[in-house]
Design an enzyme around this catalytic site. Structure first.
Site, short mmCIF file in Angstrom:
data_model
loop_
_atom_site.label_atom_id
_atom_site.label_comp_id
_atom_site.label_asym_id
_atom_site.label_seq_id
_atom_site.Cartn_x
_atom_site.Cartn_y
_atom_site.Cartn_z
N ARG A 90 12.03 -11.89 -0.37
CA ARG A 90 11.25 -12.57 0.78
C ARG A 90 10.89 -14.10 0.20
NH1 ARG A 90 7.02 -8.96 2.91
NH2 ARG A 90 8.87 -7.43 3.31
N GLY A 145 3.63 -9.69 5.36
CA GLY A 145 3.89 -8.44 4.98
C GLY A 145 4.69 -7.48 6.25
N GLU A 205 -0.18 -0.09 5.62
CA GLU A 205 0.95 -0.84 4.42
C GLU A 205 0.08 -0.56 3.34
OE1 GLU A 205 -0.82 -4.21 3.19
OE2 GLU A 205 -2.27 -2.81 3.56
N ASP A 251 11.40 -13.59 11.68
CA ASP A 251 11.01 -15.07 11.54
C ASP A 251 9.65 -15.39 12.16
OD1 ASP A 251 13.50 -15.29 10.45
OD2 ASP A 251 14.61 -16.04 12.36
#
Ligand SMILES: O=P(O)(O)O[C@H]1O[C@H](CO)[C@@H](O)[C@H]1O
Ligand SMILES: O=c1cc[nH]c(=O)[nH]1
Length: 249
Positions: free
Chosen positions: A37, A100, A202, A230
């Site tokens: 990423r 994230g 997470e 995005d």
């Protein structure tokens, strides 16, 4: 007055895990978990250059609004996130935004129109941050970073909630608790997070917030539900620009 950790360096004098030096790193840092990423986020910077890639930490530095900005991956989980934070702080970074992905938790989070969450605080359901400070100490985001993310989101009109994340150590403890001998405890605690309006599950934000608070840095997080999109990356970059402009005032 905050205290920095002792620097541990490799044979080139670089930070031991991220393999970077002070001149490589900007004051402002975007923190995805996934090294792949970083390549996508770096495309949003001007003149981004790959600085280092060691273990799970891939690091690019470029500029936004004329200021040096770094993208560095934390890897998965709080231990490697705490390491990246400590070493980035040694290099002079003081402002962090995690970019994230997360899962949904409380009923309110299951609104399918919601793209993700701007995180205001984290449940310390992990083992790293108790090495820093007792569990009663709260893992909270910096209010200036939350505000910059909220402004970016409002300006673009995207649909992100604000709320609390649960930072856990076991992905499969969340997704398949029944396969674990400890399933009773996992179910009981998950029910508590559902009932206490936790918006995201997470694995890194508690370490980000605790290490930043203790070392005197500013941190926030924005997370996409499901896979990265995005809009989430765009808002994180816009928020960094907001902070850069506000820091000049
Ligand atoms: O998308 P990233 O930033 O990796 O974050 C989430 O994805 C991973 C689990 O699939 C964990 O690291 C979790 O926190
Ligand atoms: O469900 C999810 C999605 C991303 N990351 C997690 O830890 N859980």
């Amino acid at each position: 007055m905050s205290v920095q950790s002792k620097e541990v360096t490799n044979d080139k004098g670089q930070q031991y895990h991220i393999c970077c030096s002070k001149e490589d790193i900007g004051r402002y840092v975007l923190l995805p978990g996934d090294p792949f990423r970083t390549d996508i986020i770096a495309r949003h910077l001007e003149n981004a250059k790959l600085v280092a890639h060691n273990r799970e930490h891939k690091t690019w530095t470029g500029t936004l609004n004329g200021e040096k900005v770094t993208v560095c991956s934390t890897g998965m989980g709080c231990p490697s996130t705490a390491i990246a934070l400590e070493e980035l702080i040694h290099c002079g970074a003081d402002t962090f935004i995690r970019v994230g992905t997360c899962g949904r938790v409380c009923p309110e989070s299951y609104n399918e129109d919601l793209e993700g969450v701007i995180i205001t605080g984290a449940v310390r359901d992990e083992g790293t941050t108790v090495h820093y400070v007792p569990i009663e100490y709260p893992a909270i985001a910096d209010r200036h970073v939350i505000d910059a993310l909220a402004k970016a989101c409002n300006d673009k009109g995207y649909n992100f909630a604000e709320g609390i994340a649960q930072s856990k150590d076991s992905f499969y403890g969340q997704h398949d608790p029944d396969s674990m001998p400890n399933s009773g405890r996992l179910h009981q605690r998950w029910e508590a997070w559902e009932k206490s309006r936790v918006m995201a599950s997470e694995m890194e934000t508690a370490a980000l917030f605790i290490v930043s608070s203790i070392r005197g840095a500013r941190a926030g997080a924005i997370m996409a539900y499901g896979s990265m999109n995005d809009h989430t990356i765009e808002l994180a970059c816009d928020a960094i620009k907001v902070l850069i402009e506000r820091d000049k005032e």
